[in-house]
Write an enzyme that holds these catalytic residues in place. Structure first.
Site, short mmCIF file in Angstrom:
data_model
loop_
_atom_site.label_atom_id
_atom_site.label_comp_id
_atom_site.label_asym_id
_atom_site.label_seq_id
_atom_site.Cartn_x
_atom_site.Cartn_y
_atom_site.Cartn_z
N GLN A 1 1.85 -11.12 10.65
CA GLN A 1 2.20 -9.93 9.86
C GLN A 1 1.23 -8.78 10.11
O GLN A 1 1.60 -7.61 10.04
CB GLN A 1 2.20 -10.31 8.37
CG GLN A 1 2.64 -9.19 7.44
CD GLN A 1 1.64 -8.98 6.31
OE1 GLN A 1 0.48 -8.65 6.56
NE2 GLN A 1 2.10 -9.18 5.09
N ARG B 1 -9.46 -7.64 4.35
CA ARG B 1 -8.36 -7.15 5.19
C ARG B 1 -8.35 -5.63 5.25
O ARG B 1 -8.22 -5.02 6.32
CB ARG B 1 -7.04 -7.67 4.62
CG ARG B 1 -5.77 -7.26 5.38
CD ARG B 1 -4.57 -7.91 4.69
NE ARG B 1 -3.29 -7.68 5.36
CZ ARG B 1 -2.42 -6.76 5.01
NH1 ARG B 1 -2.69 -5.94 3.99
NH2 ARG B 1 -1.28 -6.63 5.65
N HIS C 1 0.28 -2.68 11.02
CA HIS C 1 1.37 -3.41 11.67
C HIS C 1 1.64 -2.92 13.10
O HIS C 1 2.77 -2.88 13.55
CB HIS C 1 2.63 -3.36 10.81
CG HIS C 1 2.43 -3.86 9.43
ND1 HIS C 1 2.22 -5.20 9.15
CD2 HIS C 1 2.35 -3.21 8.24
CE1 HIS C 1 2.04 -5.34 7.85
NE2 HIS C 1 2.09 -4.16 7.28
N SER D 1 4.25 -6.16 2.97
CA SER D 1 2.94 -6.04 3.61
C SER D 1 1.86 -6.65 2.72
O SER D 1 1.85 -7.85 2.50
CB SER D 1 2.65 -4.56 3.94
OG SER D 1 1.49 -4.44 4.71
N LEU D 2 0.96 -5.84 2.18
CA LEU D 2 -0.04 -6.33 1.25
C LEU D 2 0.58 -7.17 0.14
O LEU D 2 0.00 -8.17 -0.31
CB LEU D 2 -0.78 -5.13 0.63
CG LEU D 2 -1.48 -5.38 -0.71
CD1 LEU D 2 -2.71 -6.23 -0.50
CD2 LEU D 2 -1.79 -4.09 -1.41
N GLN E 1 0.83 -1.20 0.00
CA GLN E 1 0.00 0.00 0.00
C GLN E 1 0.87 1.25 0.00
O GLN E 1 1.91 1.31 0.65
CB GLN E 1 -0.90 -0.01 1.23
CG GLN E 1 -2.07 0.93 1.16
CD GLN E 1 -3.18 0.52 2.11
OE1 GLN E 1 -3.31 -0.64 2.47
NE2 GLN E 1 -3.99 1.49 2.53
#
Length: 315
Positions: free
Chosen positions: A251, A118, A202, A93-94, A10
């Site tokens: 994560q 999510r 996170h 991440s994503l 992102q």
């Protein structure tokens, strides 16, 4: 040469991304259509036409980036006739979810539905204005961790992304993030930048999201990965479905160990990194993480043609 495919997270989004692939290649159009059908609305219209504030909504941003990255990878297979054989896959991440789709762990349809959920859960987890993230530049990991502990002894602010030497992102309650930014300046940070994000990703505030995602995992079809996937939370390969699901759970509220992940891939023999998807953030980070490696971006048809040529030479 050994290479890894890496996928952005992102923040790399922009209205119009992937449109040149959609216009040029039928295989890309098929991916966008499948994503639209899986979600039950025209994600493609949001991707191509925005407006930007709509695309920045986390519930749309996440499936949008996954879809664009997957469309580009599909073009490499179908249009360029390349069957990529990377030593490993990784995403920021994503982007880790995109890596799962790329490796066959999840279908595109399950992937976009999962990250749509999510994104929505992350947005809803913290009231607007109560969560923030900031980049701390010029301090090492230990110093940033100490700054967060000093500013928020209760854990309301923590490191969220260890991106590269001298670049750490922090996340948490807005007031504590601002306090940590001030303490970071006092500790010698070259710069602190408040990020334009809608939630404290996170961070411990995302733990309820992790619990809800774990419940959602049970409704999906999972397969063993066809290639090693480097986990954000562990900075090492995860190879079984159970290990992958646990890594995704962790994560959600634990730091992204991107710097360590790049080092691990390089230590395993990767000397070339290809960033598949919008933007070039990861390409820049890789070069800061390990000297001597090559990194190349593929976010446009022009870059796609250059990458196709290079991959054919490597096969």
């Amino acid at each position: 040469m050994a290479y890894s495919l890496i996928f952005p997270g992102q923040g790399s989004q922009e209205a119009g991304m992937g449109k040149d692939f959609y216009d040029a290649f039928s295989s890309a159009r098929e991916i966008f259509l499948r994503a639209d059908q899986a979600l039950g609305f025209s994600l493609s219209d949001i991707i191509f036409n925005g407006p930007e504030e709509e695309l920045r909504r986390t519930a749309f941003t996440q499936p949008a980036i996954l879809t664009v990255s997957t469309a580009i990878l599909e073009c490499l297979k179908k249009e360029a006739g390349i069957n990529p054989a990377p030593l490993s896959l990784a995403g920021h991440s994503l982007g880790e979810y995109t890596a799962l789709v790329a490796s066959g762990v999840l279908s595109l349809e399950d992937g976009v539905r999962l990250v749509h959920l999510r994104g929505r859960l992350m947005q809803e987890a913290v009231p607007e204005g109560e969560g923030a993230m900031a980049a701390i530049l010029g301090l090492d990991q230990e110093s940033v961790s100490a700054v967060c502990s000093a500013a928020a002894p209760g854990g309301e602010c923590q490191p969220a992304n260890f991106n590269s030497p001298g670049q750490v992102v922090i996340s948490g309650n807005t007031a504590f993030v601002h306090a940590a930014m001030e303490k970071a300046k006092e500790a010698g940070a070259k710069k602190t930048v408040l990020l334009n994000v809608s939630a404290p990703f996170h961070s411990r505030q995302m733990r309820p999201v992790a619990d809800q995602l774990r419940e959602a995992f049970g409704s999906l079809m999972w397969n063993e990965p066809s290639v090693a996937i480097i986990s954000n939370a562990l900075a090492r390969p995860v190879r079984s479905v159970a290990e992958i699901q646990q890594a995704l759970f962790d994560q959600t509220f634990m730091p992204v160990l991107w710097h360590d992940s790049v080092i691990r891939m390089a230590d395993d023999g990767v000397d070339t990194f290809f960033e598949i998807g919008p933007g070039s953030v990861l390409t820049g980070l890789v070069k800061k993480c390990r000297k001597g490696v090559t990194a190349q971006t593929c976010s446009s048809v022009q870059e796609f043609e250059a990458l196709s040529t290079k991959l054919k030479e490597m096969v």
